[in-house]
Design a protein around this motif. Structure first.
Motif, short mmCIF file in Angstrom:
data_model
loop_
_atom_site.label_atom_id
_atom_site.label_comp_id
_atom_site.label_asym_id
_atom_site.label_seq_id
_atom_site.Cartn_x
_atom_site.Cartn_y
_atom_site.Cartn_z
N ILE A 206 64.35 32.35 -5.15
CA ILE A 206 65.48 31.47 -4.83
C ILE A 206 65.28 30.10 -5.47
CG2 ILE A 206 66.76 30.35 -2.96
CD1 ILE A 206 65.92 32.53 -1.13
N ASP A 207 66.37 29.54 -6.04
CA ASP A 207 66.40 28.14 -6.45
C ASP A 207 67.19 27.35 -5.41
OD1 ASP A 207 66.67 28.61 -10.03
OD2 ASP A 207 64.96 28.09 -8.78
N MET A 208 66.71 26.14 -5.06
CA MET A 208 67.38 25.36 -4.03
C MET A 208 67.62 23.95 -4.52
SD MET A 208 64.91 26.73 -1.08
CE MET A 208 63.71 27.36 -2.19
N HIS A 209 68.82 23.43 -4.27
CA HIS A 209 69.13 22.04 -4.62
C HIS A 209 69.32 21.24 -3.34
CE1 HIS A 209 70.77 22.85 -8.95
NE2 HIS A 209 69.65 23.49 -8.70
N ALA A 210 68.58 20.13 -3.22
CA ALA A 210 68.70 19.28 -2.03
C ALA A 210 69.48 18.04 -2.42
CB ALA A 210 67.32 18.89 -1.52
N ILE A 211 70.42 17.65 -1.54
CA ILE A 211 71.21 16.45 -1.82
C ILE A 211 71.20 15.53 -0.60
CG2 ILE A 211 72.71 17.61 -3.45
CD1 ILE A 211 74.85 17.65 -1.34
N LYS A 212 71.73 14.33 -0.81
CA LYS A 212 71.81 13.34 0.27
C LYS A 212 73.13 13.53 0.99
CE LYS A 212 71.75 8.29 0.60
NZ LYS A 212 71.42 7.07 -0.12
N GLY A 213 73.09 13.56 2.31
CA GLY A 213 74.32 13.73 3.08
C GLY A 213 74.19 13.06 4.43
N VAL A 214 75.26 13.13 5.24
CA VAL A 214 75.25 12.53 6.58
C VAL A 214 75.51 13.60 7.63
CG1 VAL A 214 75.88 10.19 5.95
CG2 VAL A 214 77.66 11.88 6.29
N GLY A 215 75.07 13.32 8.86
CA GLY A 215 75.21 14.27 9.95
C GLY A 215 76.65 14.62 10.25
N LYS A 216 77.59 13.68 9.93
CA LYS A 216 79.02 13.95 10.13
C LYS A 216 79.45 15.20 9.37
CE LYS A 216 81.54 10.48 8.78
NZ LYS A 216 82.47 9.35 8.63
N ASP A 217 78.83 15.40 8.19
CA ASP A 217 79.20 16.50 7.33
C ASP A 217 78.58 17.81 7.83
OD1 ASP A 217 78.31 17.36 3.91
OD2 ASP A 217 79.94 18.06 5.18
N HIS A 218 77.27 17.78 8.07
CA HIS A 218 76.59 18.97 8.59
C HIS A 218 75.39 18.49 9.38
CE1 HIS A 218 74.33 22.71 8.81
NE2 HIS A 218 75.37 23.36 8.31
N ALA A 219 75.14 19.13 10.52
CA ALA A 219 74.08 18.67 11.41
C ALA A 219 72.71 18.69 10.75
CB ALA A 219 74.06 19.50 12.68
N LYS A 220 72.53 19.46 9.66
CA LYS A 220 71.20 19.46 9.03
C LYS A 220 70.85 18.10 8.46
CE LYS A 220 72.89 21.12 4.59
NZ LYS A 220 73.33 22.31 3.90
N PHE A 221 71.90 17.27 8.18
CA PHE A 221 71.64 15.94 7.63
C PHE A 221 71.37 14.90 8.71
CE2 PHE A 221 72.34 16.95 3.35
CZ PHE A 221 73.49 17.70 3.19
N SER A 222 71.30 15.29 9.97
CA SER A 222 71.06 14.30 11.02
C SER A 222 69.59 13.93 11.03
CB SER A 222 71.47 14.88 12.37
OG SER A 222 71.26 13.94 13.38
#
Lengths: 353, 111
Positions: A206-222
């Motif tokens: 598997i290749d995985m790309h990590a990006i910057k986000g906020v919890g509002k978008d998806h709880a994984k970014f909290s």
């Protein structure tokens, strides 16, 4: 018991709460001035850190309105940015865990990447670059252990790579990232997270790309496991408790809240222990204590507990939340200024600057 | 940028001298709405201030401001935003001072 202004207390009775909303607005009380005064606010404001660990922080925020405390709590949960894996490209997955289930689990892995130097991808500018994406890779195959211990039955003895752990994630540096990250290569914060279990013949690539986000978008970014606050309990003993009932009275509250003098059996409230009270209102259930005690909470005394689950150390979370709040205020102010002078350029040079 | 929705709009139905207005602020929620409402209520010239989230599926808030003496609601909004900013900086500074004083318990938390 330290005397607290009656207006600051939210009354807690057996079946109801009283005096809930704050009333310190101009015009509410005649001949009193409650309009906004920064000096008065600064004098009454207290922010005291109580406990700090490597993963969580307890601090008190006293003298602010509930709306401000709640705003910081909401921002800590939903709007402080973090870095997490968003795009999962599966080249090979012959495990019993479906691609999408595995991708969802991979997305939830907390990473130790400091979000500050990373850029957020915007709708017009979302090509993956070395400034906004971190690439991870995993290639794992489960095989039989050629020489297991005699009598072994556990998968870790019988097979090699029987579990896909978060420690198996390999960072693929791109572009300028080796210089950017130096001694702290991006990796999961916890290496022991089990993502999938494999048996011989099953493979993952598997290749995985990590990006910057906020919890509002998806709880994984909290960034927080959770951020919460509770109000300081306030116990007022109206009539002295009869000495035979002192022990029973003490047991109605959490340990450490009520002090009973061992000799005179005098009951008093421990000013430092009262914050540990759970306000279970057990004392209001007993008719012998009726009229002896008044329970309440102090409306503007917020005891925050923030547990960090991300690259942020726990003491950094409130300053980050304050920065996000100030940024929101800047954006709204710019929008309001546009309303004031429509069509005018926002950065017009005024006079001699 | 010109195609995007403006951050703050005035909802039609305002008095002509701007003493009463409903502001629609996009991409905001109760977080800033309640805080802004509280700061606006602290202004003695504000007759009425309230905020609402018209529908949870649409990401904007309405802030209704009514002023005494025909003053401008836009001015009140700007003042409230400035005061909120002052609140944030004050809290940040007091927190940093408390953190640096080191007068708290430190403990090891197991993962």
């Amino acid at each position: 018991m330290t005397e607290v202004d009656q207006r600051r207390l939210v009354g807690i009775k057996a079946e109801r709460v009283t005096n809930i909303s704050s009333t310190d607005y101009p015009g509410h009380y005649p001949n009193e001035d409650h309009s906004w005064n920064l000096e008065k606010f600064t004098k009454n404001l207290k922010v005291d850190v109580q406990r700090l660990s490597n993963r969580s922080i307890d601090f008190d925020l006293v003298g602010v309105d509930a709306s401000i405390a709640n705003a910081f709590r909401r921002i800590m949960i939903a709007e402080v940015p973090t870095v997490a894996i968003e795009h999962v490209y599966v080249w090979n997955n012959t495990t019993v865990i479906q691609d999408e289930v595995l991708a969802q689990r991979i997305g939830l892995i907390p990473l130790n990447v400091d979000p500050a130097p990373m850029e957020m991808r915007t709708p017009g500018n979302d090509a993956p670059t070395d400034r906004n994406t971190i690439v991870f890779h995993i290639k794992l195959e489960c095989t039989h252990n050629p020489k297991p211990r005699p009598g072994a039955t556990e998968p870790e003895d019988l097979y090699i790579n029987s579990e896909f752990l978060s420690s198996h994630l390999v960072w693929r540096p791109e572009g300028e990232q080796p210089a950017m990250f130096g001694e702290n290569p991006p990796a999961p914060t916890n290496p022991n997270i089990v993502l999938a279990k494999l048996r011989p013949g099953q493979e993952i690539e598997i290749d995985m790309h990590a990006i910057k986000g906020v919890g509002k978008d998806h709880a994984k970014f909290s960034p927080v496991a959770t951020a919460s606050y509770r109000l300081l309990p306030h116990i007022k003993i109206l009539k002295p408790i009869p000495p035979p009932l002192a022990e029973k009275f003490q047991r109605c509250f959490a340990p450490g809240v009520i002090k009973v003098d061992p000799r005179t059996k005098q009951v008093s409230v421990d000013p430092h222990g009262v914050r540990n009270d759970t306000v279970s209102r057990e004392v209001l259930r007993h008719p012998e204590f009726e009229g002896h005690v008044e329970l309440s909470r102090v409306r503007d005394f917020f005891m925050f507990n923030v547990e960090s689950e991300s690259a942020y150390s726990p003491q950094r979370l409130l300053p980050e939340a304050i920065a996000v709040m100030r940024q929101k205020i800047v954006e709204i102010k710019a929008g309001v200024e546009l309303l004031r002078n429509p069509g005018g350029e926002s950065d017009v040079v005024m006079g001699n600057t | 940028m010109s195609a995007s929705i403006p951050k703050v709009q005035i909802v039609p139905g305002t008095s002509p001298d701007e003493s009463c207005a409903t502001f629609r602020i996009h991409d905001e929620s109760h977080t800033i709405g309640n805080a802004l409402r509280w700061m606006l209520m602290k202004n003695p010239n504000v007759e009425f201030c309230g905020y609402s989230v018209p529908h949870p599926s649409e990401n904007f808030i309405h802030v209704r401001i009514q002023m005494y003496n025909d003053l401008s609601s836009l001015d009140a909004l700007v003042t409230a935003l400035d005061d909120l900013d002052a609140v944030c900086t004050t809290i940040g500074d007091t927190y940093t001072k408390s953190l640096q004083s080191g007068k708290y318990e430190r403990w090891e938390e197991q993962s």
